[in-house]
Design a protein around this motif. Structure first.
Motif: not given
Length: 132
Positions: A40-43, A110-120
């Motif tokens: 998730s950190g890599f995402v 898409a990048a914002t969604f994946s950043a939030f999903a990865g942080m969560l």
């Protein structure tokens, strides 16, 4: 053997594939939360610094730059644009403007969604790791 264009496309979109793998790994009980937190950190790093999107830095005429850029925080190849979004992320009075610019294109969304999903995912995996 995959074609060169297919390998190049997969090479530029590897973070989204990794996000799909992280979501899939949450349903496998044999995978520990440490592995999920690391992936998730890599995402998150991919979304912030490597995801393909538009630059959206402010031009001299007041318009937005439409050159290709990488990540939510970096600009395009112009020297003036390279760090403009990162500076906006640091200064609180520019957060709204940065949000509007990032959400102006599909790549930014898409990048914002994946950043939030990865942080969560990273936060939940870390909490699970600590609770065990």
């Amino acid at each position: 053997m995959a074609k060169k264009s297919t390998r190049r496309l997969l090479g530029s979109l590897w973070g989204y594939l990794l996000l799909a793998a992280v979501i899939w790994l949450w349903f496998l009980p044999s995978i520990g939360p440490g592995v999920i937190a690391a992936l998730s950190g890599f995402v998150v790093l991919y979304s912030l610094f490597q995801a393909p999107m538009w630059c959206c830095a402010e031009n001299r005429d007041g318009g937005l730059c439409r050159n290709n850029a990488y990540g939510l925080l970096l600009g395009c190849h112009f020297r003036q644009h390279k760090w403009q979004k990162l500076k906006m992320a640091v200064r609180q009075q520019y957060w709204g403007k940065l949000g509007r610019r990032v959400f102006s294109g599909v790549g930014g969304q898409a990048a914002t969604f994946s950043a939030f999903a990865g942080m969560l995912s990273a936060c939940v995996a870390t909490a699970t790791l600590i609770a065990k």
